[in-house]
Design a protein around this motif. Structure first.
Motif, mmCIF file in Angstrom:
data_model
loop_
_atom_site.group_PDB
_atom_site.id
_atom_site.type_symbol
_atom_site.label_atom_id
_atom_site.label_comp_id
_atom_site.label_asym_id
_atom_site.label_seq_id
_atom_site.Cartn_x
_atom_site.Cartn_y
_atom_site.Cartn_z
ATOM 1 N N PHE A 53 0.836 -1.200 0.000
ATOM 2 C CA PHE A 53 0.000 0.000 0.000
ATOM 3 C C PHE A 53 0.870 1.250 0.000
ATOM 4 O O PHE A 53 0.633 2.191 -0.768
ATOM 5 C CB PHE A 53 -0.937 0.027 1.218
ATOM 6 N N ALA A 54 1.864 1.292 0.871
ATOM 7 C CA ALA A 54 2.736 2.464 0.958
ATOM 8 C C ALA A 54 3.325 2.797 -0.409
ATOM 9 O O ALA A 54 3.410 3.969 -0.791
ATOM 10 C CB ALA A 54 3.846 2.218 1.978
ATOM 11 N N LEU A 55 3.690 1.786 -1.141
ATOM 12 C CA LEU A 55 4.303 1.969 -2.456
ATOM 13 C C LEU A 55 3.295 2.407 -3.517
ATOM 14 O O LEU A 55 3.565 3.308 -4.306
ATOM 15 C CB LEU A 55 4.980 0.665 -2.879
ATOM 16 N N PHE A 56 2.136 1.784 -3.558
ATOM 17 C CA PHE A 56 1.209 2.004 -4.665
ATOM 18 C C PHE A 56 0.179 3.117 -4.453
ATOM 19 O O PHE A 56 -0.356 3.642 -5.435
ATOM 20 C CB PHE A 56 0.461 0.706 -4.992
ATOM 21 N N HIS A 57 -0.147 3.483 -3.215
ATOM 22 C CA HIS A 57 -1.311 4.342 -2.986
ATOM 23 C C HIS A 57 -1.257 5.686 -3.710
ATOM 24 O O HIS A 57 -2.278 6.182 -4.163
ATOM 25 C CB HIS A 57 -1.564 4.527 -1.475
ATOM 26 N N PHE A 77 -2.616 -0.066 -11.157
ATOM 27 C CA PHE A 77 -1.189 -0.271 -11.429
ATOM 28 C C PHE A 77 -0.677 -1.483 -10.656
ATOM 29 O O PHE A 77 0.033 -2.329 -11.207
ATOM 30 C CB PHE A 77 -0.407 0.993 -11.065
ATOM 31 N N ALA A 78 -1.074 -1.579 -9.388
ATOM 32 C CA ALA A 78 -0.686 -2.760 -8.603
ATOM 33 C C ALA A 78 -1.202 -4.031 -9.275
ATOM 34 O O ALA A 78 -0.476 -5.026 -9.377
ATOM 35 C CB ALA A 78 -1.222 -2.643 -7.175
ATOM 36 N N ALA A 79 -2.435 -3.986 -9.751
ATOM 37 C CA ALA A 79 -3.014 -5.157 -10.428
ATOM 38 C C ALA A 79 -2.222 -5.521 -11.678
ATOM 39 O O ALA A 79 -2.026 -6.704 -11.977
ATOM 40 C CB ALA A 79 -4.478 -4.892 -10.783
ATOM 41 N N SER A 80 -1.721 -4.514 -12.378
ATOM 42 C CA SER A 80 -0.971 -4.778 -13.615
ATOM 43 C C SER A 80 0.390 -5.425 -13.343
ATOM 44 O O SER A 80 0.935 -6.107 -14.211
ATOM 45 C CB SER A 80 -0.786 -3.486 -14.420
ATOM 46 N N LEU A 81 0.927 -5.206 -12.148
ATOM 47 C CA LEU A 81 2.240 -5.784 -11.800
ATOM 48 C C LEU A 81 2.116 -7.097 -11.033
ATOM 49 O O LEU A 81 3.105 -7.815 -10.882
ATOM 50 C CB LEU A 81 3.052 -4.773 -10.982
ATOM 51 N N PHE A 93 -4.602 -9.428 -1.940
ATOM 52 C CA PHE A 93 -4.668 -8.437 -3.010
ATOM 53 C C PHE A 93 -5.953 -7.622 -2.934
ATOM 54 O O PHE A 93 -5.945 -6.416 -3.185
ATOM 55 C CB PHE A 93 -4.527 -9.068 -4.399
ATOM 56 N N ASP A 94 -7.045 -8.252 -2.572
ATOM 57 C CA ASP A 94 -8.311 -7.519 -2.432
ATOM 58 C C ASP A 94 -8.196 -6.413 -1.391
ATOM 59 O O ASP A 94 -8.710 -5.304 -1.591
ATOM 60 C CB ASP A 94 -9.450 -8.476 -2.071
ATOM 61 N N LEU A 95 -7.507 -6.693 -0.275
ATOM 62 C CA LEU A 95 -7.283 -5.663 0.750
ATOM 63 C C LEU A 95 -6.427 -4.524 0.204
ATOM 64 O O LEU A 95 -6.735 -3.345 0.408
ATOM 65 C CB LEU A 95 -6.625 -6.269 1.989
ATOM 66 N N LEU A 96 -5.350 -4.879 -0.487
ATOM 67 C CA LEU A 96 -4.462 -3.869 -1.070
ATOM 68 C C LEU A 96 -5.224 -2.999 -2.066
ATOM 69 O O LEU A 96 -5.140 -1.762 -2.020
ATOM 70 C CB LEU A 96 -3.277 -4.553 -1.767
ATOM 71 N N HIS A 97 -5.943 -3.635 -2.959
ATOM 72 C CA HIS A 97 -6.673 -2.908 -3.994
ATOM 73 C C HIS A 97 -7.676 -1.947 -3.359
ATOM 74 O O HIS A 97 -7.742 -0.761 -3.730
ATOM 75 C CB HIS A 97 -7.374 -3.907 -4.924
ATOM 76 N N TYR A 98 -8.443 -2.421 -2.405
ATOM 77 C CA TYR A 98 -9.442 -1.586 -1.734
ATOM 78 C C TYR A 98 -8.766 -0.423 -1.004
ATOM 79 O O TYR A 98 -9.213 0.729 -1.108
ATOM 80 C CB TYR A 98 -10.268 -2.424 -0.757
#
Length: 164
Positions: A53-57, A77-81, A93-98
């Motif tokens: 999260f820290a990286l992608f948000h 972008f996270a999903a693409s990587l 991943f669902d937690l990260l995406h949300y």
């Protein structure tokens, strides 16, 4: 499978819209990561998710102003990587995406990982001259830090515990 965070950080930072100082750029991401790791010591948050999260948000911000779609772009972008630069099970991943997609438009969340992500980001509001408010924190530890007015005393406690 282990995530090579150094390689991932280099890749994500390399595509950020500016290499110049940015209040939403890599320096901020590192402080959010530090805040999240400290919070996770008490919240029980998933450390891998909060680090990602820290990286992608804010990684897909297009400007320093009112870019309200940046969280969704960061999540995409996270999903693409995912699957090439890092692997993460669906639940994580669902937690990260949300957390990425909604970090600027939602106020609180009951899940300790999402809550930790959002508090970690909000605890760095001092960079833009805003004092973090306990009312906007989702975790008890985030509220405690905000009430103290600074994260520094809490970081010093952790550092003193780490010393032999």
């Amino acid at each position: 499978m282990q995530i090579d965070f150094d390689k991932l950080w280099t890749h994500v930072a390399g595509q950020f819209y500016t290499r110049l100082h940015s209040v939403h750029g890599p320096d901020h991401w590192r402080r959010v990561e530090r805040n999240a790791l400290l919070l996770a010591t008490r919240t029980g948050a998933d450390v891998t998710v909060v680090r990602l999260f820290a990286l992608f948000h804010d990684s897909k911000r297009e400007n320093e102003g009112g870019d309200i779609e940046h969280g969704g772009r960061g999540a995409a972008f996270a999903a693409s990587l995912r699957g090439s630069m890092f692997h993460l099970p669906d639940a994580q991943f669902d937690l990260l995406h949300y957390a990425c997609a909604w970090h600027t438009s939602k106020r609180h969340h009951p899940d300790p990982t999402v809550a930790t992500c959002w508090d970690a980001d909000r605890l760095d509001l001092g960079r833009v001259g805003i004092i973090p408010s306990p009312d906007f924190m989702s975790t008890e530890f985030g509220k405690e830090i905000a009430e103290a007015g600074s994260i520094e005393p809490f970081l010093k406690k952790v550092k003193s515990v780490d010393k032999p």
